[in-house]
Design a protein around this motif. Structure first.
Motif, PDB file in Angstrom:
ATOM      1  N   ILE A 178      43.278  40.583  52.718  1.00  0.00           N
ATOM      2  CA  ILE A 178      44.272  40.126  52.217  1.00  0.00           C
ATOM      3  C   ILE A 178      44.137  40.433  50.572  1.00  0.00           C
ATOM      4  O   ILE A 178      45.170  40.558  49.983  1.00  0.00           O
ATOM      5  CB  ILE A 178      44.080  38.457  52.353  1.00  0.00           C
ATOM      6  N   GLN A 179      42.906  40.157  50.133  1.00  0.00           N
ATOM      7  CA  GLN A 179      42.861  40.484  48.604  1.00  0.00           C
ATOM      8  C   GLN A 179      41.808  41.678  48.536  1.00  0.00           C
ATOM      9  O   GLN A 179      40.540  41.311  48.366  1.00  0.00           O
ATOM     10  CB  GLN A 179      42.277  39.273  47.654  1.00  0.00           C
ATOM     11  N   ASN A 181      41.229  43.513  46.471  1.00  0.00           N
ATOM     12  CA  ASN A 181      40.805  43.531  45.209  1.00  0.00           C
ATOM     13  C   ASN A 181      39.580  42.605  45.263  1.00  0.00           C
ATOM     14  O   ASN A 181      38.687  42.838  44.077  1.00  0.00           O
ATOM     15  CB  ASN A 181      41.741  42.944  44.314  1.00  0.00           C
ATOM     16  N   MET A 182      39.451  41.938  46.014  1.00  0.00           N
ATOM     17  CA  MET A 182      38.184  40.783  45.735  1.00  0.00           C
ATOM     18  C   MET A 182      36.935  41.457  46.750  1.00  0.00           C
ATOM     19  O   MET A 182      35.856  41.056  46.548  1.00  0.00           O
ATOM     20  CB  MET A 182      38.265  39.485  46.443  1.00  0.00           C
ATOM     21  N   CYS A 220      43.593  43.781  39.260  1.00  0.00           N
ATOM     22  CA  CYS A 220      43.281  42.569  40.122  1.00  0.00           C
ATOM     23  C   CYS A 220      42.319  43.202  41.186  1.00  0.00           C
ATOM     24  O   CYS A 220      42.772  43.293  42.142  1.00  0.00           O
ATOM     25  CB  CYS A 220      44.389  42.048  40.777  1.00  0.00           C
ATOM     26  N   MET A 221      40.960  43.276  40.459  1.00  0.00           N
ATOM     27  CA  MET A 221      39.929  44.102  41.482  1.00  0.00           C
ATOM     28  C   MET A 221      38.806  43.299  41.362  1.00  0.00           C
ATOM     29  O   MET A 221      38.534  42.148  40.835  1.00  0.00           O
ATOM     30  CB  MET A 221      39.764  45.454  41.041  1.00  0.00           C
ATOM     31  N   SER A 222      37.816  43.468  42.414  1.00  0.00           N
ATOM     32  CA  SER A 222      36.427  42.884  42.330  1.00  0.00           C
ATOM     33  C   SER A 222      35.728  43.379  41.171  1.00  0.00           C
ATOM     34  O   SER A 222      35.990  44.143  40.345  1.00  0.00           O
ATOM     35  CB  SER A 222      35.710  43.174  43.621  1.00  0.00           C
ATOM     36  N   THR A 223      34.469  42.823  40.864  1.00  0.00           N
ATOM     37  CA  THR A 223      33.714  43.093  39.955  1.00  0.00           C
ATOM     38  C   THR A 223      32.874  44.391  39.996  1.00  0.00           C
ATOM     39  O   THR A 223      32.370  44.939  38.967  1.00  0.00           O
ATOM     40  CB  THR A 223      32.384  42.080  39.963  1.00  0.00           C
TER      41      THR A 223
END
Lengths: 397, 397
Positions: A178-179, A181-182, A220-223
């Motif tokens: 879903i995300q 990016n996360m 919009c992405m993860s660290t």
């Protein structure tokens, strides 16, 4: 899997267990080019960048790299000044083991955020990691990068470029859910092509925009998200430049590999059972098509409907209509494969059997025509199964 | 439940089964004011507005209404010109049964999209529906509006306004889940206050903005969302105007009822087990605070962590950092109730027992301080349980 498929001239790789993850699972990966390679990279735009990302962003500016060391099981993110020192220590250990300059080592971590990196284990593991480097080691490196991934994401292609055979192999980890990016996305591309720095940067950015950035929201992405390409020139082809005729076949090969990895990531979305290839067209601008595509693809109601095999076109048009872009309601059409489900402001009397068969497919092509212009955007989305909640309701490395 | 709690002078209500839903569940509701009432409404901004919404948007401009007829089990959305005629027929049936002007009847539908409204059943049900109207009927009306709701959302308050006792009752349906905007929200407020039209419109818009629009993304709603208030003046209070001293106590009463309904909706989010009261502050603008709040509250990774009772602050800061607003990483603080979990760029050594107790609470207060300014935004969010997927993976009415 035929390991010979995943060999790139001049590259060695390995993946071992260094005791970062539990139960002896592989968690430390190394990719090594026998000669320094041209490199380009794309990194997360998240404000909270993990320590290894900060290290790589400095090093990438030289345009050269020779190794990538990666651990899974710990993201080394939100770990402060100590985390940054740990990332440097990790790259130093690799540089010493390989006997190359530390500046040529890229470093990446993936796993849980906010826990100190167990650097001693990584340093201790470096001997066996470097000792086991081999041409056939790419699948082991991939295995050591995986976290919640259910299967490896690897793709290898060859192309004839300037009278030479050129190979490009890519490996990726990440659960494009879903995300996406996360969930940390790592992607490494290795090629023996000779390509100049400007051409490499251009083609890689463009390729990422059309692949990994078409499953994940812009900015919009993860660290920890990191995509790197290394080109070591071993093929001896006439150097690829932006305006040379060798550029197009290289671009085509790279895009095909990125598309393979990208589809694999969505399909491996945490627990995902289906891949939805959504094309929004008939928009006035690509940006508009993109916004509508994300509104639909990110809707949990749409995702659960696909999981349930339910052709709930109402949720799709409702999601499309909900973001403030005025749509010409009666001109909008929604098509699953070749079957139109919605037009002229209402549902059609579609053939239920055919649509049930479509909903049972592993890959479902969905087209949403906005009827306003001629711009479009394609996005890959996964469904939302029970498994996703199960996986994410507890800590996992 | 004490039904006497839900009585508003001059209002009658009822809810019956008209055979729209299966198994004889209540599906047709009527609210009636003995005299024409001042009215204000807030409607979905979705492009694909359901037929009853189109009818109401025309009628609301008169500022007067006397009845609201609502069916559940069918949304009468994406039903074309026929759907619009069906909505008119539904309101006409109510007007005839009540012997009032059709223009004074508001109409609403909730349920599955894209199926023809069974108008005949509604017309047939109108006799018993009108015949059973009574002062104590508000809870039955609420019951007939419910779809996947697990419990009724009702709230009633009294206030002393201009030497008179004034009553305000609200009922709502809707499952304020991940995208509450996609599950139809209906909210009806009934009061015997005497309030002029301008004051009613102002206070109602403001109230909705701070309640239902703080659980749902701006401009991002379902095809059917409708909020209506009817004020019939029966209390005989000195008329409330925007600048009169009676305005403040009325506003306070309305906001309290809206907050009750709104919390109820989030708590009843499809399968939700927790209510997260997230305050983002220290932003430079309210819009910025709002964007960060939604990024966190809409993150499935954050929601599943709360469901699992996991104080995964990494997912929260990662979501906050992912939307392109540059945050001062080292100034950001994250606080659960009174415990700080993240500051100075890293996790704190928080007391695990205390945080485990917080995570077990039904309502969890979370504060994210951005350290950039003095603007804030509060949002109510629910967690993401297995139940959500189960409910939404199949058609339901």
């Amino acid at each position: 899997m035929n390991v010979d498929e995943y060999i790139v001239p001049g590259f060695l790789a390995n993946g071992i267990s260094a005791g970062i993850k539990e139960q002896g699972r592989k968690d430390l990966a190394l990719i090594f080019s026998e000669v320094p390679a041209r490199t380009a990279g794309v990194f997360t735009t998240n404000c909270f960048k993990a320590a290894p990302v900060l290290v790589d962003m400095e090093r990438i500016s030289s345009g050269m790299a020779q190794a990538i060391v990666t651990n899974s099981g710990n993201a080394n993110a939100a770990t402060g000044a100590k985390g940054y020192q740990d990332a440097l220590a990790m790259s130093r250990a690799a540089a010493m083991g390989l006997n190359i300059s530390e500046e040529l080592v890229m470093v990446a971590s993936t796993g849980v955020i906010g826990h100190p990196l167990p650097v001693e284990r990584i340093e201790k593991g470096m001997g066996p990691l470097v000792g086991g480097l081999r041409r056939e080691g790419i699948p082991d490196a991939e295995a050591a990068m995986m976290t919640t991934d259910r299967f490896p994401k690897m793709s290898c292609r060859k192309a004839r470029i300037g009278s030479r055979d050129v190979t490009l192999c890519g490996i990726a980890k990440g659960a494009g859910m879903i995300q996406p990016n996360m969930a940390t996305m790592l992607a490494y591309l290795m090629t023996d092509a000779d390509i100049d720095s400007a051409a490499l940067r251009t083609v890689f950015s463009e390729g990422i925009a059309q692949s990994f950035n078409a499953i994940s929201v812009d900015g919009c992405m993860s660290t920890n998200d990191t995509a790197l390409i290394l080109a070591n020139g071993r093929a001896g082809n006439r150097q690829i430049r932006r305006r040379s005729r060798e550029y197009a076949p290289f671009r085509e090969m790279l895009f095909a590999v990125l598309d393979d990895l990208c589809r694999g990531m969505v399909r491996d979305g945490e627990g995902a059972t289906k891949l939805i290839e959504l094309v929004v067209d008939g928009a006035r601008t690509e940006g508009e098509a993109r916004r509508v595509a994300y509104a639909v693809a990110n809707s949990n109601l749409v995702k659960t409907a696909f999981y349930g095999g339910d052709p709930n076109w109402g949720r799709i048009i409702s999601a499309a209509g909900s973001i403030g872009i005025p749509l010409p309601v009666n001109a909008v059409r929604l098509v699953f494969e070749e079957v139109c489900l919605f037009e002229a402001g209402q549902g059609t009397a579609f053939p239920a059997d055919r649509v049930a068969a479509i909903m049972a497919q592993e890959t479902i092509r969905v087209r949403l025509e906005l009827g306003m212009g001629n711009k479009g955007f394609r996005i890959y989305a996964s469904d939302l199964p029970f498994e996703y909640v199960k996986i994410n309701a507890h800590y996992h490395t």
